[in-house]
Scaffold this motif. Structure first.
Motif, PDB file in Angstrom:
ATOM      1  N   GLN A 281       0.916 -12.826  26.091  1.00  0.00           N
ATOM      2  CA  GLN A 281       1.739 -14.113  25.492  1.00  0.00           C
ATOM      3  C   GLN A 281       1.530 -15.374  27.084  1.00  0.00           C
ATOM      4  O   GLN A 281       1.769 -15.045  27.960  1.00  0.00           O
ATOM      5  CB  GLN A 281       2.885 -13.845  25.194  1.00  0.00           C
TER       6      GLN A 281
ATOM      7  N   LEU B 122       2.226 -19.128  28.445  1.00  0.00           N
ATOM      8  CA  LEU B 122       2.905 -20.635  28.224  1.00  0.00           C
ATOM      9  C   LEU B 122       1.626 -21.782  28.753  1.00  0.00           C
ATOM     10  O   LEU B 122       1.413 -21.488  29.757  1.00  0.00           O
ATOM     11  CB  LEU B 122       4.107 -21.254  29.748  1.00  0.00           C
TER      12      LEU B 122
ATOM     13  N   SER C 297       4.447 -25.224  25.311  1.00  0.00           N
ATOM     14  CA  SER C 297       4.993 -24.097  24.067  1.00  0.00           C
ATOM     15  C   SER C 297       4.546 -22.529  23.964  1.00  0.00           C
ATOM     16  O   SER C 297       3.387 -22.627  25.266  1.00  0.00           O
ATOM     17  CB  SER C 297       4.128 -24.264  22.646  1.00  0.00           C
ATOM     18  N   LEU C 298       4.655 -21.288  23.740  1.00  0.00           N
ATOM     19  CA  LEU C 298       4.764 -20.273  23.718  1.00  0.00           C
ATOM     20  C   LEU C 298       3.369 -20.076  22.998  1.00  0.00           C
ATOM     21  O   LEU C 298       3.276 -20.863  21.833  1.00  0.00           O
ATOM     22  CB  LEU C 298       5.631 -19.195  23.467  1.00  0.00           C
TER      23      LEU C 298
ATOM     24  N   GLY D 132       8.393 -14.460  27.405  1.00  0.00           N
ATOM     25  CA  GLY D 132       9.045 -15.865  26.988  1.00  0.00           C
ATOM     26  C   GLY D 132      10.084 -15.157  26.465  1.00  0.00           C
ATOM     27  O   GLY D 132      10.212 -14.302  26.421  1.00  0.00           O
TER      28      GLY D 132
ATOM     29  N   GLU E 120      12.325 -19.697  22.785  1.00  0.00           N
ATOM     30  CA  GLU E 120      11.178 -20.025  21.403  1.00  0.00           C
ATOM     31  C   GLU E 120      11.667 -20.665  20.709  1.00  0.00           C
ATOM     32  O   GLU E 120      12.738 -20.111  19.683  1.00  0.00           O
ATOM     33  CB  GLU E 120      10.530 -19.504  21.009  1.00  0.00           C
ATOM     34  N   ASN E 121      11.953 -22.166  20.241  1.00  0.00           N
ATOM     35  CA  ASN E 121      12.450 -23.062  18.723  1.00  0.00           C
ATOM     36  C   ASN E 121      13.981 -23.099  18.914  1.00  0.00           C
ATOM     37  O   ASN E 121      14.620 -22.368  18.392  1.00  0.00           O
ATOM     38  CB  ASN E 121      12.292 -21.985  17.801  1.00  0.00           C
TER      39      ASN E 121
ATOM     40  N   VAL F 100      12.502 -23.752  25.032  1.00  0.00           N
ATOM     41  CA  VAL F 100      11.752 -23.272  25.445  1.00  0.00           C
ATOM     42  C   VAL F 100      11.437 -22.788  27.215  1.00  0.00           C
ATOM     43  O   VAL F 100      12.065 -23.728  27.328  1.00  0.00           O
ATOM     44  CB  VAL F 100       9.931 -23.496  25.604  1.00  0.00           C
TER      45      VAL F 100
ATOM     46  N   TYR G 285       9.774 -19.720  29.355  1.00  0.00           N
ATOM     47  CA  TYR G 285       8.874 -18.249  30.094  1.00  0.00           C
ATOM     48  C   TYR G 285       9.301 -18.500  31.462  1.00  0.00           C
ATOM     49  O   TYR G 285       9.632 -18.790  32.857  1.00  0.00           O
ATOM     50  CB  TYR G 285       7.942 -18.582  29.912  1.00  0.00           C
TER      51      TYR G 285
END
Length: 306
Positions: free
Chosen positions: A156, A158, A167-168, A193, A196-197, A267, A269
């Motif tokens: 994953q 970023l 965004s991831l 991550g 998220e959202n 977001v 990371y």
């Protein structure tokens, strides 16, 4: 002793001027040194930046220019063995390409390292943090300053975009060219991550990164470096000190995610941490790595141009 541990021990001897040469070592040791210690330059640093940074003014914990602002806060919570100390830098900029990346020695490759403050000094950085230590591994998608350097999706990542968003994403489901076509200016490949959202990601305290290298130290309370997005053009960079009783124990991944949520990130990371965690502002190291005040060499930084 693992090959990577042996290589780290041997690298100290080599860096201090030891007489051991690779040719005279056993096969396993020579392989480890070649893989984890000896510099392998693959490319010189390049970028597609067009925006020039504007000169600004500094205060003890902030910076202001016509295009960017920075505010840094030192926070200490808890007491005794439960004390946690971290540094939170909020950046706003009207031009996201002023958030840039720099490689140690201006070279891309494996095992090329320098102190974050030294890398930052070569770029006249206003603010800098250590990056993802891309040079410790040979996988991942590496796009920096709009240029693709590596395209081996593995985890994953970023993505930071030219429009100031982030965004991831799943590295294995795309490639560097497609990301650049979509407006990605930087990718970071470490993890996990965190947010998220606008919600913490479940299970992050049990994730292991690069387990084939024996790198399990992202678990538990550790020194951390992480980056988050509050809104386009408004970023939050956090460095948590740790492994220093009475000063800072570090944070778990869940605690780190909550820190970003509490500060409004949608977001977030995780980047390379431990002794690599460093924040540099106006030429000086801000945090206290491992309670010793000594930086560790790393492959790369993120910085605000100034």
């Amino acid at each position: 002793m693992s090959d990577s541990a042996l290589a780290r021990r041997m690298s100290r001897r080599l860096l201090l001027g030891g007489a051991v040469g690779v040719a005279g070592l056993g096969g396993s040791t020579a392989w480890a040194l070649n893989r984890y210690v000896i510099e392998h330059v693959e490319a010189s640093a390049a970028d597609t930046t067009t925006a020039a940074a504007t000169q600004g003014s500094f205060t003890d914990n902030g910076y202001t220019s016509a295009t960017s602002t920075v505010g840094i806060e030192k926070v200490t919570t808890g007491s005794g063995s439960d004390t946690v100390t971290y540094f939170a830098a909020e950046l706003t900029t009207t031009d996201a390409t002023l958030i840039r990346s720099a490689f140690a020695k201006d070279s891309f490759g494996t095992n090329i390292i320098d102190y974050p403050s030294s890398i930052a000094a070569t770029k006249n950085a206003v603010l800098a943090i250590n990056g993802d230590y891309y040079g410790f591994r040979d996988t991942g998608i590496v796009v920096r300053n709009g240029v693709a350097y590596r395209d081996k999706g593995a985890r994953q990542g970023l993505a930071l975009y030219r429009d100031g968003s982030a965004s991831l994403y799943d590295e294995t489901a795309t490639n560097a060219a497609a990301l650049i076509d979509d407006g990605v200016y930087h990718t970071l490949s470490f993890g996990p991550g965190l947010v998220e959202n606008g919600k913490a990601i479940a299970g992050i305290d049990s994730i292991e990164i690069d387990t084939n290298f024996g790198n399990h130290s992202i678990q538990g309370s550790q020194p951390r470096t992480a980056i988050g997005l509050i809104e386009p053009g408004r970023l939050l960079w956090v460095v948590v000190d740790g492994r220093s009783t009475g000063y800072s124990r570090g944070m778990t991944m869940t605690e780190l995610a909550q820190l970003f949520l509490d500060r409004g990130a949608t977001v977030a990371y995780n980047l390379d941490g431990g002794g690599s965690s460093a924040m540099v502002f106006n030429g000086s190291l801000v945090n206290n790595p491992l309670g010793r005040g000594q930086e560790r060499g790393t492959s790369d930084i993120l910085y605000l141009a100034g």
